[in-house]
Motif scaffolding. Structure first.
Motif, PDB file in Angstrom:
ATOM      1  N   VAL A  66       0.832  -1.203   0.000  1.00 48.04           N
ATOM      2  CA  VAL A  66       0.000   0.000   0.000  1.00 48.04           C
ATOM      3  C   VAL A  66       0.869   1.256   0.000  1.00 48.04           C
ATOM      4  CG1 VAL A  66      -1.629   1.361   1.381  1.00 48.04           C
ATOM      5  CG2 VAL A  66      -2.034  -1.082   1.003  1.00 48.04           C
ATOM      6  N   ARG A  67       1.962   1.229   0.725  1.00 47.01           N
ATOM      7  CA  ARG A  67       2.883   2.388   0.693  1.00 47.01           C
ATOM      8  C   ARG A  67       3.392   2.626  -0.723  1.00 47.01           C
ATOM      9  NH1 ARG A  67       4.717   0.271   5.771  1.00 47.01           N
ATOM     10  NH2 ARG A  67       6.477  -0.790   4.737  1.00 47.01           N
ATOM     11  N   GLU A  70       0.590   4.149  -2.859  1.00 50.45           N
ATOM     12  CA  GLU A  70       0.387   5.559  -2.530  1.00 50.45           C
ATOM     13  C   GLU A  70       1.515   6.429  -3.055  1.00 50.45           C
ATOM     14  OE1 GLU A  70      -2.688   5.527   1.144  1.00 50.45           O
ATOM     15  OE2 GLU A  70      -0.562   5.616   1.711  1.00 50.45           O
ATOM     16  N   PRO A  75      -2.864   8.833  -2.200  1.00 51.18           N
ATOM     17  CA  PRO A  75      -3.546   8.179  -1.077  1.00 51.18           C
ATOM     18  C   PRO A  75      -4.697   7.287  -1.545  1.00 51.18           C
ATOM     19  CG  PRO A  75      -3.185  10.497  -0.600  1.00 51.18           C
ATOM     20  CD  PRO A  75      -2.838  10.297  -2.046  1.00 51.18           C
ATOM     21  N   VAL A  76      -4.848   6.156  -0.884  1.00 45.89           N
ATOM     22  CA  VAL A  76      -5.900   5.209  -1.246  1.00 45.89           C
ATOM     23  C   VAL A  76      -7.220   5.650  -0.619  1.00 45.89           C
ATOM     24  CG1 VAL A  76      -6.695   2.824  -1.035  1.00 45.89           C
ATOM     25  CG2 VAL A  76      -4.277   3.296  -1.500  1.00 45.89           C
ATOM     26  N   ASP A  77      -8.209   5.887  -1.479  1.00 47.34           N
ATOM     27  CA  ASP A  77      -9.541   6.305  -1.042  1.00 47.34           C
ATOM     28  C   ASP A  77     -10.510   5.131  -0.980  1.00 47.34           C
ATOM     29  OD1 ASP A  77      -8.971   9.234  -1.226  1.00 47.34           O
ATOM     30  OD2 ASP A  77      -8.774   8.763  -3.357  1.00 47.34           O
ATOM     31  N   LEU A  79     -10.903   0.762  -1.071  1.00 49.02           N
ATOM     32  CA  LEU A  79     -10.313  -0.568  -0.967  1.00 49.02           C
ATOM     33  C   LEU A  79     -11.395  -1.611  -1.217  1.00 49.02           C
ATOM     34  CD1 LEU A  79      -8.184  -2.723  -0.130  1.00 49.02           C
ATOM     35  CD2 LEU A  79      -8.904  -2.327   2.248  1.00 49.02           C
ATOM     36  N   VAL A 117      -4.827   0.915   5.175  1.00 53.45           N
ATOM     37  CA  VAL A 117      -5.447   2.115   4.602  1.00 53.45           C
ATOM     38  C   VAL A 117      -6.362   2.869   5.555  1.00 53.45           C
ATOM     39  CG1 VAL A 117      -5.362   1.090   2.287  1.00 53.45           C
ATOM     40  CG2 VAL A 117      -7.466   0.898   3.637  1.00 53.45           C
ATOM     41  N   MET A 121      -7.537   6.964   5.724  1.00 50.63           N
ATOM     42  CA  MET A 121      -8.903   7.341   5.349  1.00 50.63           C
ATOM     43  C   MET A 121      -9.562   8.176   6.444  1.00 50.63           C
ATOM     44  SD  MET A 121     -10.391   3.829   3.648  1.00 50.63           S
ATOM     45  CE  MET A 121      -9.900   3.258   2.013  1.00 50.63           C
ATOM     46  N   GLY A 127     -13.426   7.602   2.916  1.00 49.52           N
ATOM     47  CA  GLY A 127     -12.964   6.267   2.552  1.00 49.52           C
ATOM     48  C   GLY A 127     -14.131   5.354   2.237  1.00 49.52           C
TER      49      GLY A 127
END
Length: 240
Positions: A66-67, A70, A75-77, A79, A117, A121, A127
């Motif tokens: 995930v890092r 990103e 950034p992950v919004d 999942l 994540v 979020m 999120g």
């Protein structure tokens, strides 16, 4: 650039349909896979979706993965916890490894990815998490005590995590597919498949695209009042 979405197991079957639907909805999608490099790379080239390889059962790999997403995409919004495996057999024949592998991947993977994540979020005040459960997690299935337990656990996980995210506009929902026309189901012997379809009130298998459309709704900007819910998409086979 739209919202960034991660779809685990996102290069084939239901996951592939979800990845493509989220991209069509305007999201930047990262699709993860566990091991089939040729299939994943072909999917990436054909659809312009970045792919990442890691095992969702590996907590540190999820955090690192995930890092990397990103760093590459932002950034992950969103999942979508779709990755899953089966190790079907009866309790008499099931060894501990078959139990643990399915629990670690199907249920543990949801924890590992959400852990990676969820805090971000919450901090950003937005999120969407969708966990892919199963009709067999709702109704049970002969020869699937490991799979049914893991998928049932996903539904409880969803309801609990939804309560933690609600005040920060982080919704957590689940979809419980019935029998879907994927490669896995198509491999079932014809006479067995006929018996399965006979139990489905709409008299057909579902389509991966039908699951994907449910995911698109639950991950949308206007679905913020839906959280802690399980959407059953099973042709009426199990009404729960």
């Amino acid at each position: 650039m739209g919202r960034v979405a991660v779809v685990t197991g996102g290069t084939r079957g239901i996951g592939e349909a979800i990845s493509l639907a989220l991209k069509e909805a305007g999201m930047t999608v990262a699709a993860t896979y566990a091991g089939n490099d040729d299939r994943a790379n072909a999917f990436s080239v054909a659809n312009g979706i970045k792919v990442y390889r890691w095992d969702v059962a590996d907590h540190e790999a999820c955090m690192a993965g995930v890092r990397q997403v990103e760093a590459d995409l932002g950034p992950v919004d969103v999942l979508v916890n779709n990755a899953g495996i089966t190790r079907d057999t009866t309790m008499k024949r099931m060894d501990h490894q078959k139990w643990q592998d399915v629990i670690d991947t199907n249920l543990g993977g949801c924890f590992n990815m959400a852990k990676a994540v969820f805090e971000g979020m919450q901090a950003r005040g937005y999120g969407r998490i969708v966990n892919i459960g199963s009709i067999n997690g709702q109704a049970g299935q002969y020869g699937q005590v490991n799979y049914a337990a893991a998928k049932s656990g996903i539904h409880g996980f969803t309801k609990a995590l939804a309560q933690e995210g609600a005040r920060n506009n982080v919704t957590v929902n689940a979809i419980a597919p019935g029998y879907i026309d994927t490669d896995m189901v198509s491999a079932v012997p014809e006479e067995v498949l006929a018996k399965i379809v006979a139990k489905i009130p709409v008299n057909r298998l579902g389509k991966a695209s039908e699951i994907a459309k449910g995911v698109v709704f639950l991950t949308g900007e206007d679905s913020g009042f839906v959280t802690g819910s399980t959407l059953s998409i099973n042709g009426g086979q199990h009404m729960y």
